[in-house]
Scaffold this motif. Structure first.
Motif, PDB file in Angstrom:
ATOM      1  N   UNK A  25      38.388  38.958  36.495  1.00  0.00           N
ATOM      2  CA  UNK A  25      39.075  40.172  36.094  1.00  0.00           C
ATOM      3  C   UNK A  25      38.308  40.769  34.926  1.00  0.00           C
ATOM      4  N   UNK A  26      38.179  42.084  34.931  1.00  0.00           N
ATOM      5  CA  UNK A  26      37.461  42.746  33.844  1.00  0.00           C
ATOM      6  C   UNK A  26      38.363  42.783  32.617  1.00  0.00           C
ATOM      7  N   UNK A  27      38.238  41.759  31.822  1.00  0.00           N
ATOM      8  CA  UNK A  27      38.990  41.571  30.585  1.00  0.00           C
ATOM      9  C   UNK A  27      37.982  41.049  29.568  1.00  0.00           C
ATOM     10  N   UNK A  28      38.166  41.320  28.305  1.00  0.00           N
ATOM     11  CA  UNK A  28      37.216  40.890  27.270  1.00  0.00           C
ATOM     12  C   UNK A  28      35.828  41.507  27.479  1.00  0.00           C
ATOM     13  N   UNK A  29      35.772  42.741  27.981  1.00  0.00           N
ATOM     14  CA  UNK A  29      34.508  43.403  28.335  1.00  0.00           C
ATOM     15  C   UNK A  29      33.625  42.469  29.158  1.00  0.00           C
ATOM     16  N   UNK A  30      34.220  41.901  30.198  1.00  0.00           N
ATOM     17  CA  UNK A  30      33.495  40.976  31.061  1.00  0.00           C
ATOM     18  C   UNK A  30      32.629  41.686  32.086  1.00  0.00           C
ATOM     19  N   UNK A  31      32.928  42.963  32.375  1.00  0.00           N
ATOM     20  CA  UNK A  31      32.164  43.719  33.360  1.00  0.00           C
ATOM     21  C   UNK A  31      30.976  44.406  32.718  1.00  0.00           C
ATOM     22  N   UNK A  32      31.123  45.709  32.380  1.00  0.00           N
ATOM     23  CA  UNK A  32      30.050  46.424  31.685  1.00  0.00           C
ATOM     24  C   UNK A  32      29.673  45.667  30.414  1.00  0.00           C
ATOM     25  N   UNK A  33      28.383  45.402  30.260  1.00  0.00           N
ATOM     26  CA  UNK A  33      27.915  44.650  29.094  1.00  0.00           C
ATOM     27  C   UNK A  33      28.006  43.156  29.275  1.00  0.00           C
ATOM     28  N   UNK A  34      28.499  42.694  30.446  1.00  0.00           N
ATOM     29  CA  UNK A  34      28.648  41.272  30.691  1.00  0.00           C
ATOM     30  C   UNK A  34      28.038  40.884  32.021  1.00  0.00           C
ATOM     31  N   UNK A  35      28.897  40.523  32.981  1.00  0.00           N
ATOM     32  CA  UNK A  35      28.389  40.154  34.300  1.00  0.00           C
ATOM     33  C   UNK A  35      27.566  41.290  34.902  1.00  0.00           C
ATOM     34  N   UNK A  36      27.989  42.528  34.645  1.00  0.00           N
ATOM     35  CA  UNK A  36      27.200  43.706  35.009  1.00  0.00           C
ATOM     36  C   UNK A  36      26.477  44.133  33.738  1.00  0.00           C
ATOM     37  N   UNK A  37      25.177  43.809  33.617  1.00  0.00           N
ATOM     38  CA  UNK A  37      24.514  43.826  32.300  1.00  0.00           C
ATOM     39  C   UNK A  37      24.037  45.196  31.832  1.00  0.00           C
ATOM     40  N   UNK A  38      24.888  46.185  31.938  1.00  0.00           N
ATOM     41  CA  UNK A  38      24.593  47.487  31.349  1.00  0.00           C
ATOM     42  C   UNK A  38      24.538  47.332  29.837  1.00  0.00           C
ATOM     43  N   UNK A  39      23.513  47.891  29.212  1.00  0.00           N
ATOM     44  CA  UNK A  39      23.324  47.715  27.772  1.00  0.00           C
ATOM     45  C   UNK A  39      23.879  48.869  26.957  1.00  0.00           C
ATOM     46  N   UNK A  40      24.034  50.036  27.575  1.00  0.00           N
ATOM     47  CA  UNK A  40      24.558  51.194  26.845  1.00  0.00           C
ATOM     48  C   UNK A  40      26.077  51.225  26.988  1.00  0.00           C
ATOM     49  N   UNK A  41      26.758  51.129  25.882  1.00  0.00           N
ATOM     50  CA  UNK A  41      28.212  51.278  25.915  1.00  0.00           C
ATOM     51  C   UNK A  41      28.550  52.757  25.970  1.00  0.00           C
TER      52      UNK A  41
END
Length: 823
Positions: A25-41
């Protein structure tokens, strides 16, 4: 010393092939910036935009839904704690900052109809804007990164793209922007140094204007080149998962109709995927979408278990029901999602999948109708979804959120969730022993210790005891997953989480290694086995309390002979009246507090005395008895440990509230006395008749020793009970044609020399996977591998041998069967 007796000749049932899986589940910013390694917030510039249905208050501190649910927003930055702990400076466009440049959102001239905003920038000479990412832009020396942006400029403008740290330029390129429409510009660079906290800069030397429609900065090297962060996927792979439950969780429901998850918003080019605010306090750009989940399942050979919205928002957050056309659209969204996964390449959504690079169908054998939904509104929507999908896809197995079979609804699997203490899990090792084998299968979809030693070795021990109980019952418990899975170190909203990461590294809590061990050795059959072991008692302490209906009259309350008064008025107030006291009804503030905790609003709860650590003692009190009035006394009234998660930290609960004061409950009503365990409403002692003298004061007394509790009425012993206990050791045994697998959890503080008796011969040498350490050991950024499993090659196995199980340990023994030659 404990004993395990194994009968491999008695096969109980086959092992459930998909028992151990994972839940994302996308919680704790687990998606963008995490498992999906986008670097720009905030790569799409939309973070500061609240959902269309919501209002904001307190200068954008909070959002308020039309149904009245309130959450921290902070102008799109999320939780106040994140801002404070990450030292995030204010900017009107979250994560984007400017120097000698003006930034503003353009809500009209966007990249496409799916985008809610573009970023308009006016640069002065030497002006720049920069993005700080998720507490920095990570760079690893020698690795390549790909940047692209959609931009437009009414007049030609030249910009520099830079990676900077402390005003030192690490990478640099020059791009000329031209053309009046949005154009895509790409650049790939190689990092020369390693750091987790650089920044990405767009600088305009001569000044000018441009408009950004979408930006992205990603590592080139991803798992199987499918766009996911390698170290995180590798950690998932090492758990040997057999299924993935996705995409949630509460985010599936959303807190408004517009924030509910929809398949259509998570496929196609990422710059055409609408972003939306998750209920975990931040916006997702849905780069980690439906296709990416299916691809991950294929990469790790997992069954997809797709959770879809059934037409209702989160019931824990002031639910909104979808009706009519809105409900039909949500069901059609699900049908389209299934077709995308399993439809032929010539089907409408199979064509879209093929365009995404996967012409062959994925698997889709499980779907879950809703998440944590219940009640008549859910049952109505459940049946509608079930009937429509079943007709089109008869091979799919359906997962329900509640026991809908009790309402005579069709169901294959029921999803049950458990968040509790170490002792709860250890005490409930037999939870599934007496489930109806003619009923639906069970999916333990969410499981975690979230109070007390969270994230520590002892928590893993309690959870592992429960897993042993599940393995003993995998003829009915066929799926299980821990929750939550991933946690960005700088953005936790919920704790504990299985895997923790920052921009450069990742590490796991001890529970990860317990699941890795137990899930890594499965066997073909569960065989008959029996444990003989000691018991451990639940730690207990606290003072007496009064509970039940308001208006209770009492006097002469004493603990160990000393007078005690109401010290903690959790619900209701102590009112003095001559020589007696009365507990009044809870006031409105107390009721509002308890409403947030989801507990009864019509009962009082006052704690007498202030020795929260008391284990042994005697409580005496006189209570006025009246016909039809219940009398309630709490035994061991103290606070259970808090949960880490707090929805709104500016309105924290009281230190003593009805959600965390959980005594054992002694209740007398209509001539019957009951004594109940607060954790699961299971009787601690058999119900007994009791005779009170009505219209006058009666004497009540209890004595406690830390292990035994004795209850007296008018000096007569009426009930006696032990403090809840659990086995010190538990095991389950599986086998294959060639191997016996003995799984052991020793939750005791002492090592255990366990005698193992087998009905077959095995080779002397064997493998032992072991997780052990000190009770409160945990892994941290500084010591990421303090607790982890080890594998030992040992000697001495036979049909009767002793295995030395360390204190606080999970053990998986792989014994090779020895063929017996005749002759």
């Amino acid at each position: 010393m404990s004993t395990i007796t194994v009968k491999t000749a008695e096969k109980r049932f086959p092992t459930a092939k998909n028992l151990y899986g994972i839940f994302f589940e996308d919680i704790n910013r687990a998606g963008d910036g995490g498992l999906y390694p986008e670097m720009l917030r905030n790569r799409s510039f939309e973070d500061s935009i609240p959902p269309v249905e919501c209002e904001t208050e307190q200068e954008d501190y909070a959002i308020i839904t039309p149904a009245g649910w309130r959450d921290e927003f902070n102008h799109g930055e999320g939780l106040s704690r994140w801002i404070r702990e990450n030292k995030t400076e204010y900017t009107p466009i979250p994560a984007w900052y400017s120097e000698n440049a003006e930034m503003k959102l353009d809500r009209e001239d966007t990249l496409n109809e799916k985008r809610s905003a573009a970023l308009a920038v006016s640069f002065l000479p030497q002006g720049c804007i920069y993005n700080t990412g998720f507490t920095g832009i990570p760079q690893k020396a020698g690795e390549k990164y790909h940047f692209y942006m959609f931009a437009k400029a009414e007049e030609p403008v030249k910009v520099d793209l830079l990676i900077e740290k402390d005003n030192e330029i690490w990478c640099r390129t020059e791009i000329n922007l031209c053309g009046k429409g949005y154009q895509r510009y790409d650049y790939e660079f190689t990092a020369g140094k390693t750091a987790g906290n650089t920044k990405f800069v767009i600088r305009c030397q001569k000044g000018g204007k441009l408009k950004l429609g979408f930006t992205s900065l990603m590592p080139v090297d991803t798992y199987n080149s499918h766009g996911l962060r390698k170290d995180l996927v590798e950690k998932l792979k090492n758990m040997h998962p057999t299924f993935l439950r996705f995409p949630g969780g509460c985010i599936v429901e959303g807190f408004t109709p517009s924030t509910a998850m929809r398949f259509h918003n998570t496929i196609g080019p990422v710059w055409e995927r609408p972003s939306h605010l998750l209920m975990w306090h931040y916006r997702t750009t849905n780069g980690l979408g439906y296709h990416e989940y299916l691809q991950l399942c294929e990469d790790l050979d997992m069954e997809p278990l797709y959770v879809f919205n059934c037409g209702m928002t989160c019931q824990a957050r002031n639910s909104v029901l979808m009706e009519g056309e809105e409900l039909e659209e949500m069901i059609q969204d699900t049908l389209d999602a299934i077709e995308y996964a399993v439809g032929p390449a010539g089907s409408r959504w199979g064509k879209v999948r093929a365009l995404m690079g996967h012409p062959q169908p994925f698997k889709m054998n499980y779907v879950e109708i809703g998440n944590e939904n219940w009640g008549p509104d859910y049952e109505k929507r459940y049946l509608k979804c079930y009937s429509i999908i079943k007709e089109r896809y008869p091979f799919i197995k359906f997962v329900a959120n509640s026991h809908v079979e009790e309402k005579e609804l069709p169901v294959d699997i029921v999803d049950e969730h458990f968040y509790n203490s170490v002792e709860y899990f250890a005490e409930n090792i037999h939870f599934y022993d007496n489930y109806d084998r003619k009923g639906p299968e069970i999916f333990v979809g969410e499981l975690a210790v979230l109070r007390g030693p969270v994230g520590q070795l002892y928590a893993a021990m309690g959870e592992a005891m429960f897993l042993i109980g599940m393995e003993r019952n995998q003829d009915i418990v066929t799926l299980a997953s821990y929750a939550p899975l991933l946690d960005n170190y700088h953005y936790y909203a919920w704790y504990p989480n299985l895997i923790i990461f920052d921009n450069l590294q990742s590490y796991c809590i001890p529970t990860y290694y317990a699941w890795k061990l137990l899930g890594g050795s499965r066997g073909n059959h569960v065989v008959a086995s029996k444990d003989t072991t000691g018991v451990l008692y639940r730690p207990v302490s606290g003072m007496p309390s009064l509970l039940g209906p308001a208006g209770v009259r009492y006097r002469k309350a004493a603990w160990n002979g000393k007078t005690v008064r109401a010290v903690h008025e959790v619900m209701g107030h102590e009112v003095a009246a001559e020589e007696e006291f009365i507990i009044s009804e809870p006031d409105e503030e107390q009721k509002a507090e308890s409403a947030k905790m989801g507990v009864k609003l019509d009962e009082v709860l006052v704690v007498l005395g202030d020795n929260e650590t008391a284990v042994k003692g005697t409580f005496e009190i006189e209570i006025f008895a009246e016909e039809g009035r219940e009398i309630g006394i709490g035994v061991y009234s103290s606070r259970i440990p808090k949960e880490v998660y707090m929805n709104d930290e500016t309105h924290p609960p009281r230190e003593w509230n009805a959600g965390i004061v959980r005594p054992f409950q002694w209740r007398i009503k209509d001539g019957r006395s009951t004594f109940m365990n607060y954790q699961n409403s299971v009787p601690l002692a058999a119900e007994v008749p009791v005779k009170l003298i009505m219209g006058t004061y009666n004497k009540f007394r209890y004595t406690v020793t830390g292990r035994e509790m004795s209850l007296y009425v008018n000096d007569e012993l009426i009930q006696k009970a032990e403090v809840p206990q659990f086995p010190a050791m538990a095991s389950v045994v599986c086998d294959t044609e060639d191997e016996v697998i003995v799984k052991i959890v020793n939750i005791a503080p002492e090592p255990d020399d366990i005698t193992i008796n087998l009905d077959c011969e095995v080779q002397s040498n064997y493998l032992a996977g072991i997780l052990t350490g000190e009770k409160h050991d945990e892994n941290t950024k500084e010591h990421p591998e303090k607790v982890q499993d080890i594998e030992l090659r040992l000697l001495g196995a036979s049909s009767h041998f002793i295995y030395h199980a360390p204190a606080y340990s999970v053990n998986v023994l792989q014994l090779k069967k020895r063929a017996i030659t005749k002759g």
